[in-house]
Design a protein around this motif. Sequence first.
Motif, PDB file in Angstrom:
ATOM      1  N   GLY A 327       0.804  -1.208   0.000  1.00  0.00           N
ATOM      2  CA  GLY A 327       0.000   0.000   0.000  1.00  0.00           C
ATOM      3  C   GLY A 327       0.838   1.260   0.000  1.00  0.00           C
ATOM      4  N   THR A 328       0.174   2.391  -0.106  1.00  0.00           N
ATOM      5  CA  THR A 328       0.879   3.679  -0.130  1.00  0.00           C
ATOM      6  C   THR A 328       1.450   4.026   1.239  1.00  0.00           C
ATOM      7  OG1 THR A 328      -1.238   4.779   0.253  1.00  0.00           O
ATOM      8  CG2 THR A 328      -0.496   4.575  -2.036  1.00  0.00           C
ATOM      9  N   THR A 357       6.303   4.505   5.326  1.00  0.00           N
ATOM     10  CA  THR A 357       6.492   5.946   5.164  1.00  0.00           C
ATOM     11  C   THR A 357       7.579   6.443   6.118  1.00  0.00           C
ATOM     12  OG1 THR A 357       4.900   6.643   6.864  1.00  0.00           O
ATOM     13  CG2 THR A 357       4.017   6.080   4.695  1.00  0.00           C
ATOM     14  N   MET A 434      -5.890   5.775   4.035  1.00  0.00           N
ATOM     15  CA  MET A 434      -5.724   4.565   3.217  1.00  0.00           C
ATOM     16  C   MET A 434      -6.635   3.482   3.784  1.00  0.00           C
ATOM     17  SD  MET A 434      -2.403   2.072   3.001  1.00  0.00           S
ATOM     18  CE  MET A 434      -2.694   0.309   2.849  1.00  0.00           C
TER      19      MET A 434
END
Length: 531
Positions: A327-328, A357, A434
Amino acid sequence: MAEVEQHQGDQGIEDKIEQTRERFKNEFIKDSSHKYDQRDVDRLQKDNSMVEGYLMWRLYVVDDALKMIDESLQWRKEYGVNDVSESSIPRWMFETGAVFLHGFDKEGNKLFWFKVKLHVKDAKTIIDKKKYVAFWLERNVKKEPGMPLTVIFDMSESGLANIDMDFVKYVVNCFKVYYPKLLSKMIIVEMPWIMNAAWKIVKTWLGPEAISKLKFASRSELQSYIDPEYLPPHMGGMDPFKYSYPPLPDDDFQTPMSDNGPIVSEDESESKEIESKESVLDSKDGLESSFNSEVATKPKKVNFLEDNEKGESRIKGARKPLTTFKGTLLDISPADELSFGCGDTEKKSLIILSNVTKNPLAFKVRTTAPEKYRVKPSSSTCEPGASIEIVVSLHGGSQASPQDRFLVMAAEMDNVGAQELAQFWKEVQKTKIMEHRLRCHVVESIKPAVIPQRDGGDLGSSKDINTAHVPQIGYQAPNDTLLMRLTASNCRLEQSLNMCMRVQKILVCLVLILLVLNLYCIRLLTTQQLS
């Protein structure tokens, strides 16, 4: 040999996809790009699954797939499907409750309800009604890509005044042309006999690729497709759901349960609970207790190679994930579904979240069946580069079901402390969250092989049993489970028998009608001859 054939098959599909893209670009876009929304054209060039969906629905015949793509993309631009939103649909349509998503069938497919009695044919509103259907379909495709829908036409209390053949044809085309592979089944419930002729016409619209998906069912037969927990009382079910708007009714995800009851993650009580737990985090014992609590403020990196007694005790018996979703904000393992077994020792599953991240993340886990599952932790934060293990366990005697879903939500934080987590979820913008959905998969346990008894031997004696080939599986089906299976099998046989009896009665009635018509024709001819 099988691997070679599989590779050749995959290569053939990739060639078909590229061929379809190239021909669509040269034959359809070259001189008429204004017909399509550029966003759909770009997606067609990048998304292999989109092209393959059209090809599969047209049996990999490229010419047929191209016609379908052309028609589908023109429709998307005409109705502005990419931009359709809740605010672009008249509010009164949502308030009627004639069309909505709610519940699941026995295969885990979302139910798309059409309350036929609430539909009134009106040429002035037909365009808005078609956009309304497109809104729900597009919403489902974006939320759960690749997951099919089961359409329910609830025709109870409906009549000829509610039948709008233009609207029905549009709904059929949505699944036949505009959204390939999206239809699981189309179930017509309690259809009045006076509408038989209309639905015979509908059958011709479906075509051979979808005709097998059309089912006609009475109230009793409907339960062979959908469990009573997702059927309303007038269909013989127990679902207490009553449509109301707002909000939209398809958000079935709720906050899961803790050992002490529901976790209220959206109000001030969560903040108070977190603050009280922070006071014990300074000591070693406090840290251990918080590790197993609903909120862990300092997640640690996961290393499965370490011999960590606390970690082992926490995830003992849990099924470890084998796949990962990239995922982001988070990598989520497993990628698609949580697996549970049927035995008492197979009631745990593991979710691993990894922060990819450079900022701290807030996350929370929700489920469609909060009364059945316990999630630890269900809401917390995750530092950059760290991973968190989430144990999902079945509560008490609950059993996992393919209809159950889990929703993992995550959003970046700006070094916000755990005491502000509840307020963070209230204020964070939806566009920054998200979301990833996980299905529930029930793994059937393998029954132990039947051990033959030797002549004159005692079955309970270990020396008379060759255990070398007996699988060491601790699960054995209890007598009540076997009885339930036999009962379910008998019910299915009884339903099949009832269906045969109905068909037989219908055939007898048709024969009698033909005989009466024959006698009437003979009498009419005789009268004419005498006159």
